[in-house]
Design a protein around this motif. Structure first.
Motif: not given
Length: 819
Positions: A98-108, A517-520, A553-559, A603-606
């Motif tokens: 859980m993040d204070s900045e964005y919601e997590q959606l997707g498949q298991v 994106g999010t910078l850590i 740096y994690k890009v929004d909307g992409k793995d 990089y995560g992909f299908k």
């Protein structure tokens, strides 16, 4: 993060049996962006609602065989929404972040190896327990994740050009040590880490944070399980066995997990070229006890007792080498024996105080005591001859002409007694949910009592050979030798050494939005002061500082994730690094320094409608004040003079995913080059310069017989520099060993594969896993060499490097059971 919360963070066991046949369960631990468990999260479906406990743990029952939406809500975090579809009586694990900045959606997506923003690789214990290999432990899988190793019977590994002494190992935040005198992989017996007790495995291949200690190469961070229910496991094979058990008290305040292991390497030794009267046996026992009187306090005890007995009586050996046109054979006839003992005791106490959700403090004290004995008198008479290669000849394959005849007598009476004590305080403080501060201070005392009496006498063609350090002309047998008769190698020393160390670190971590994106960011610094003193040793004190930075740096909307790490990594000398090849302790040895730069991408992909992950890292290490060494089997002998500079650079690429539906496999590739320059004489390959590596961990099953599983572990490494004879100049000997090629495969029939379909009360329902396996080690029977035996000829003045081959093909039966 407090350790008692970490112990619950990756619970990977089934929960209690479901009550109704038409429901399943979802379980896991809810974490924040710093991987800290979150208490009070509301986990709900349309019909059910539960709340996470103090450790972020939850279990929720959901209808089976239908899509269900589960919401994770907390006032301080964005909601996480996840869709599931479980089978009847299935228990599915999901650990949302859980993040204070964005919601997590997707498949298991449940992955065996899950890289994170800091560059750490997390491995599930189930993978470690199933992967086939002679050592069968955590170290076995590290060769797939970035480590190198070319010894069949050793658990030691090198990472990105470093040696075996440059790797940190922790269990429950406690630093682990290994015996000092071990010179052969055959003598190691058992790794400290017991795979049956593990809950979580993190591995850093470089560029790690300041909160970890002062080594130059890698970190292996192990967390043992904190039980929530009773369980037991059994692992038995021709190589030995292991038994473990865990439990928790009725009031949930006390819990314990422990195991005993026994190993017998006779099966492996009998496959080697040297015929011996030898049955090596190793055993150890470990226990981890936890006591939690309240939610704010947690106490933990970790203990280990280990005894390795290595009684070795070689008889004969024949090694065939050379070429097809000119085959050569080395025949050796032995007399004498070797008697080695390594007895270690280890104990650690840890207490964690958590006054509130934002702060926790830990105190850790540990002691390690080792008593080691290395006694041997072995006389080896050798014949180096030419082999008849004429097919059809009556003497085909036999030695027809002896090119060199001689003998070597090796003697040792080495004893070591070492006591290492540690005490440290650590703290973690969260501020406003976006900033985290970690700090710690540590004191270490090392008391070493070491006696070395080791010599080697060489006789070639009836004439004793003097070492190269004695510059007296020898023209035997034509002229009589009138100089002194001395051993070819002679080391005699008695050392009583005390080392006191003070170290500490401060580290800051933050997470913020940056464009799309999010910078850590993580930044920290370590300081280390040590003082060497002892009998006939002038006291010497030194201090080093190590700044380190990690960015992701994690890009929004992409793995998609990018990482950058840099910093200085100092390695203050341990006792072995202070002692030179003559046994003399040099207190002026400086800390070796390594400057790391690491660029990474994930990089995560299908592919084929299945999830895959590609991870790549490009790294460079610049090393100063290098303490050069020679490597013989697994024994490292330092020169203790900081006389070199060095570098290492390379690329690691790893692809993992469901190449076979329902299973996960890994493919890794690495290129690495490391060289050193001693006293400005020019760059030469370091002993760990292993250029190319390729590894596969492949899992499969038979579609018509899903109970039958296949696990294949394949490793290919190009050859290491072959080392050099005693006292030889490394610049003279730059030959390489042959490439290391090994394939291990295991076939397991899993009796509990369809437990969910079996009725309650069936005897297999008691087991979480029951498997019978057939394993083939070194399936293709490759001849891998660990080092060379150097044979000298008085007539030709030549020295021949004869490969010391390791194990051949070996078969093993294995039974595993888990309750």
């Amino acid at each position: 993060m407090s350790i008692h919360k970490l112990l619950y963070s990756l619970l990977f066991t089934f929960v209690a049996t479901v009550t109704f046949a038409q429901t399943g369960k979802i379980t896991g631990v809810v974490l924040d962006e710093n991987n800290k468990p979150i208490e009070g999260v509301n986990v709900s479906t349309l019909s059910t609602s539960v709340t996470t406990d103090a450790y972020g743990f939850y279990v929720i029952e959901v209808p089976a065989q239908q899509k269900v939406t589960v919401n994770f809500k907390h006032v301080a975090f964005k909601m996480v929404t996840q869709n599931f579809e479980v089978q009847s009586q299935e228990v599915l694990e999901f650990n949302p972040v859980m993040d204070s900045e964005y919601e997590q959606l997707g498949q298991v997506v449940i992955s065996g190896v899950r890289p994170r923003a800091t560059g750490v690789i997390t491995v599930t214990p189930e993978v470690v327990r199933k992967i086939p290999g002679l050592n069968g432990g955590v170290e076995n899988i590290l060769k797939i994740l970035g480590a190198n190793g070319n010894s069949d019977m050793s658990t030691q590994y090198s990472v990105r050009g470093g040696n075996y002494d440059e790797n940190l190992v922790y269990v429950n935040e406690v630093e682990i040590y290994r015996p000092f005198l071990i010179r052969s992989g055959q003598q190691e017996g058992l790794s400290f880490v017991n795979s049956d007790l593990i809950q979580k495995i993190d591995f850093y291949a470089g560029g790690f944070e300041a909160k970890y200690g002062d080594k130059m190469s890698s970190v292996l961070d192990i967390t043992y399980e904190k039980p929530k229910e009773f369980g037991a496991s059994l692992d038995a094979s021709f190589l030995g066995g292991a038994l473990s058990a865990k439990g928790i008290s009725k009031d949930k305040k006390w819990s314990a997990i422990g195991g005993i292991r026994y190993r017998d390497n006779s099966l492996l030794v009998n496959s080697q070229e040297t015929q011996t009267n030898y049955r090596p046996r190793y055993m150890d026992g470990q226990l981890n006890v936890n006591f939690m009187p309240s939610e704010k306090w947690n106490h933990s005890l970790l203990g280990n007792v280990s005894l390795n007995r290595y009684n070795y009586q070689p008889l004969t050996r024949q090694t065939n080498f050379g070429t097809l046109d000119e085959p050569i054979a080395l025949q050796i006839f032995y007399e004498g024996q070797e008697d080695d003992r390594y007895q270690t005791l280890f104990g650690a106490y840890k207490t964690t105080f958590k006054p509130n959700d934002n702060n926790n403090y830990r105190f850790i004290a540990s002691a390690y005591h080792t008593q080691e004995q290395e006694y041997f008198d072995i006389d080896a008479s050798y014949f180096l001859g030419e082999v008849d290669a004429n097919i059809g000849s009556e003497t085909f394959g036999n030695v027809t002409f002896n090119r060199a005849i001689g003998s070597q007598l090796n003697h040792a009476r080495n004893n070591l007694d070492a006591l290492i004590f540690n005490a440290e305080i650590k703290g973690s403080n969260n501020q406003t949910g976006k900033h985290r501060f970690d700090w710690g201070v540590k004191y270490t005392h090392e008391n070493i009592r070491d006696r070395i009496v080791e010599w080697e006498v060489i006789d070639s063609a009836g004439f004793s050979l003097n070492p190269p350090v004695i510059d007296i002309p020898v023209d035997q047998p034509y002229q009589p030798y009138i100089g002194p008769l001395v051993p070819y190698q002679n080391v005699r020393a008695t050392n009583f050494v005390d080392i006191n160390r003070f170290s500490g670190y401060a580290q800051w971590n933050t997470r913020t939005r940056l464009r799309r994106g999010t910078l850590i960011a993580t930044a920290g610094v370590r300081a280390h002061n040590w003082t060497v003193s002892g009998q006939n040793i002038a006291s010497k004190s030194q201090t080093v500082f190590s700044p380190r930075v990690q960015l992701a740096y994690k890009v929004d909307g992409k793995d998609l994730l990018y990482r950058f790490s840099t910093g200085f990594y100092y390695q203050p000398p341990f006792y072995r690094e202070l002692r030179d090849q003559f046994g003399v302790v040099n207190p002026n040895v400086k800390a070796q320094q390594s400057f790391h730069v690491v660029l990474g991408n994930e990089y995560g992909f299908k592919m084929w409608e299945r999830p895959f992950r590609l991870v790549s890292e490009l790294y460079y290490k610049d090393m100063q004040d290098v303490n050069t060494y020679t490597l013989e089997n697994v024994r490292i002998r330092y020169r203790a003079n900081n006389d070199a500079v060095a570098y290492a650079y390379g690329l690691d690429v790893r692809l993992n995913g469901e190449f076979v539906k329902g299973t996960e496999s890994w493919f890794t590739f690495g290129y690495m080059k490391t060289e050193e320059n001693q006293n400005n004489r020019g760059y030469i390959a370091r002993p760990t310069d292993q250029r190319l590596k390729f590894g596969i961990l492949f899992q499969d099953y038979m579609p018509n017989i899903p109970n039958l599983k296949l696990y294949m572990n394949i490793v290919y490494n190009t050859g290491l520099p072959g080392g050099s004879p005693s006292y030889a100049d490394a610049y003279t000997y730059q030959s390489r060993l042959r490439d290391y090629r090994r394939a291990d495969v295991g076939f397991f029939y899993v009796f509990t594969e369809k437990n969910a379909q079996r009725p309650n009360g069936h005897w297999l329902k008691k087991f979480k896993d029951l498997s019978l396996g057939f394993e083939i080690y070194n399936m293709f029977n490759n001849q891998n060499a660990i080092t060379n035996t150097w044979v000298r000829d008085a007539y030709t003045k030549n020295q021949y490097g004869i490969p010391n081959y390791m194990t051949t093909r070996v078969f093993n039966l294995r039974l595993t059971a888990r309750l």
